[in-house]
Design a protein around this motif. Structure first.
Motif, PDB file in Angstrom:
ATOM      1  N   ALA A 156     -40.562  39.478 -13.491  1.00  0.00           N
ATOM      2  CA  ALA A 156     -39.130  38.709 -14.610  1.00  0.00           C
ATOM      3  C   ALA A 156     -38.510  37.667 -13.639  1.00  0.00           C
ATOM      4  O   ALA A 156     -38.611  36.868 -14.941  1.00  0.00           O
ATOM      5  N   MET A 157     -38.948  37.615 -13.330  1.00  0.00           N
ATOM      6  CA  MET A 157     -39.056  35.696 -12.483  1.00  0.00           C
ATOM      7  C   MET A 157     -39.656  34.832 -12.924  1.00  0.00           C
ATOM      8  O   MET A 157     -39.949  33.989 -13.911  1.00  0.00           O
ATOM      9  N   LEU A 158     -41.357  35.092 -12.854  1.00  0.00           N
ATOM     10  CA  LEU A 158     -41.763  34.477 -13.974  1.00  0.00           C
ATOM     11  C   LEU A 158     -42.322  34.206 -15.563  1.00  0.00           C
ATOM     12  O   LEU A 158     -42.059  33.457 -16.186  1.00  0.00           O
ATOM     13  N   ALA A 159     -41.302  35.866 -16.453  1.00  0.00           N
ATOM     14  CA  ALA A 159     -41.084  35.500 -16.966  1.00  0.00           C
ATOM     15  C   ALA A 159     -39.792  34.877 -17.925  1.00  0.00           C
ATOM     16  O   ALA A 159     -40.201  34.098 -19.243  1.00  0.00           O
ATOM     17  N   ALA A 160     -39.022  34.597 -16.540  1.00  0.00           N
ATOM     18  CA  ALA A 160     -38.245  33.690 -17.070  1.00  0.00           C
ATOM     19  C   ALA A 160     -38.177  32.112 -16.866  1.00  0.00           C
ATOM     20  O   ALA A 160     -37.852  31.091 -16.822  1.00  0.00           O
ATOM     21  N   SER A 161     -39.859  31.761 -16.620  1.00  0.00           N
ATOM     22  CA  SER A 161     -40.079  30.116 -16.053  1.00  0.00           C
ATOM     23  C   SER A 161     -39.656  29.367 -17.220  1.00  0.00           C
ATOM     24  O   SER A 161     -39.764  29.508 -18.053  1.00  0.00           O
ATOM     25  N   PRO A 162     -39.594  27.889 -16.720  1.00  0.00           N
ATOM     26  CA  PRO A 162     -39.039  26.773 -17.569  1.00  0.00           C
ATOM     27  C   PRO A 162     -40.325  26.347 -17.654  1.00  0.00           C
ATOM     28  O   PRO A 162     -40.527  25.336 -19.041  1.00  0.00           O
ATOM     29  N   VAL A 163     -41.386  26.984 -17.247  1.00  0.00           N
ATOM     30  CA  VAL A 163     -42.471  26.145 -17.504  1.00  0.00           C
ATOM     31  C   VAL A 163     -43.587  27.736 -18.723  1.00  0.00           C
ATOM     32  O   VAL A 163     -43.642  29.179 -18.574  1.00  0.00           O
ATOM     33  N   LYS A 164     -43.849  27.595 -19.752  1.00  0.00           N
ATOM     34  CA  LYS A 164     -44.469  28.919 -20.900  1.00  0.00           C
ATOM     35  C   LYS A 164     -45.925  29.180 -20.073  1.00  0.00           C
ATOM     36  O   LYS A 164     -46.586  28.517 -19.653  1.00  0.00           O
ATOM     37  N   GLY A 165     -46.166  30.319 -19.417  1.00  0.00           N
ATOM     38  CA  GLY A 165     -47.247  31.155 -19.792  1.00  0.00           C
ATOM     39  C   GLY A 165     -47.661  30.978 -17.893  1.00  0.00           C
ATOM     40  O   GLY A 165     -48.637  31.072 -17.488  1.00  0.00           O
ATOM     41  N   ALA A 166     -45.646  31.195 -17.554  1.00  0.00           N
ATOM     42  CA  ALA A 166     -46.209  30.895 -15.979  1.00  0.00           C
ATOM     43  C   ALA A 166     -46.923  32.136 -15.592  1.00  0.00           C
ATOM     44  O   ALA A 166     -46.660  33.552 -15.337  1.00  0.00           O
ATOM     45  N   GLU A 167     -48.122  32.538 -14.440  1.00  0.00           N
ATOM     46  CA  GLU A 167     -48.279  34.135 -14.317  1.00  0.00           C
ATOM     47  C   GLU A 167     -48.592  33.758 -12.347  1.00  0.00           C
ATOM     48  O   GLU A 167     -48.331  35.120 -11.836  1.00  0.00           O
TER      49      GLU A 167
END
Length: 170
Positions: free
Chosen positions: A40-51
């Motif tokens: 969920a934290m990665l999905a809300a990232s300010p950077v697209k496609g954070a994994e």
């Protein structure tokens, strides 16, 4: 009152782009719940496609250091051990750096918490030996404790003022 055992998981894509984005997570939660919170934290990232993520901080691990390269599974296992043995779990893990060895020591070799090792030597002697009253004052428990530790029979973990956890070294 014990300190919460938690990790700070950082979004590496955001971190590399100059943004601080991450979340504090209770490391004793079920592993699926920890992973869900990271996702969920990665999905809300300010950077697209954070994994990618890393553990950038931790609290409540009682002297044991979590690395940013530790897996969530490892951090969870360590946190659960410390939660199970809050008085000495972190110090015991720091001593062994291995959960299996620390668990064996906690379950099989733990003698208790004492003000000092000489106090343990006295208790052990008095429980296992009948000491004539006229000789009791001549017993040097401090030297006995020193010999127990130097010989490798026991090891201790000092976790606070007059908090000496004694373990057999088997």
């Amino acid at each position: 009152m014990s300190e919460e055992i938690r990790i700070y998981v950082a979004d590496l894509a955001a971190y590399n782009a100059g943004h601080l984005h991450g979340i504090w997570i209770d490391a004793t939660l079920e592993l699926d719940e920890i992973q869900a919170r990271v996702s969920a934290m990665l999905a809300a990232s300010p950077v697209k496609g954070a994994e990618e993520y890393a553990i950038h901080d931790h609290e409540g691990f009682g002297g044991y250091r979590i690395s940013e390269h530790d897996s969530l599974e490892n951090a969870h296992e360590i946190a659960c051990f410390i939660d199970e043995y809050p008085e000495f779990g972190g110090a015991l893990l720091a001593h062994f750096n291995d959960v299996a060895q620390a668990r064996k020591a906690a379950e099989d070799d733990y003698c208790g918490c004492y003000c000092s090792l000489p106090e343990y030597a006295q208790e052990l002697t008095e429980q296992t030996t009948r000491i004539p009253q006229h000789l009791a004052m001549y017993i040097d428990y401090r030297s006995m404790a020193r010999d127990m530790e130097y010989s490798g029979d026991v090891f201790i973990l000092e976790t606070g003022f007059e908090q000496v956890h004694v373990f057999w070294n088997r």
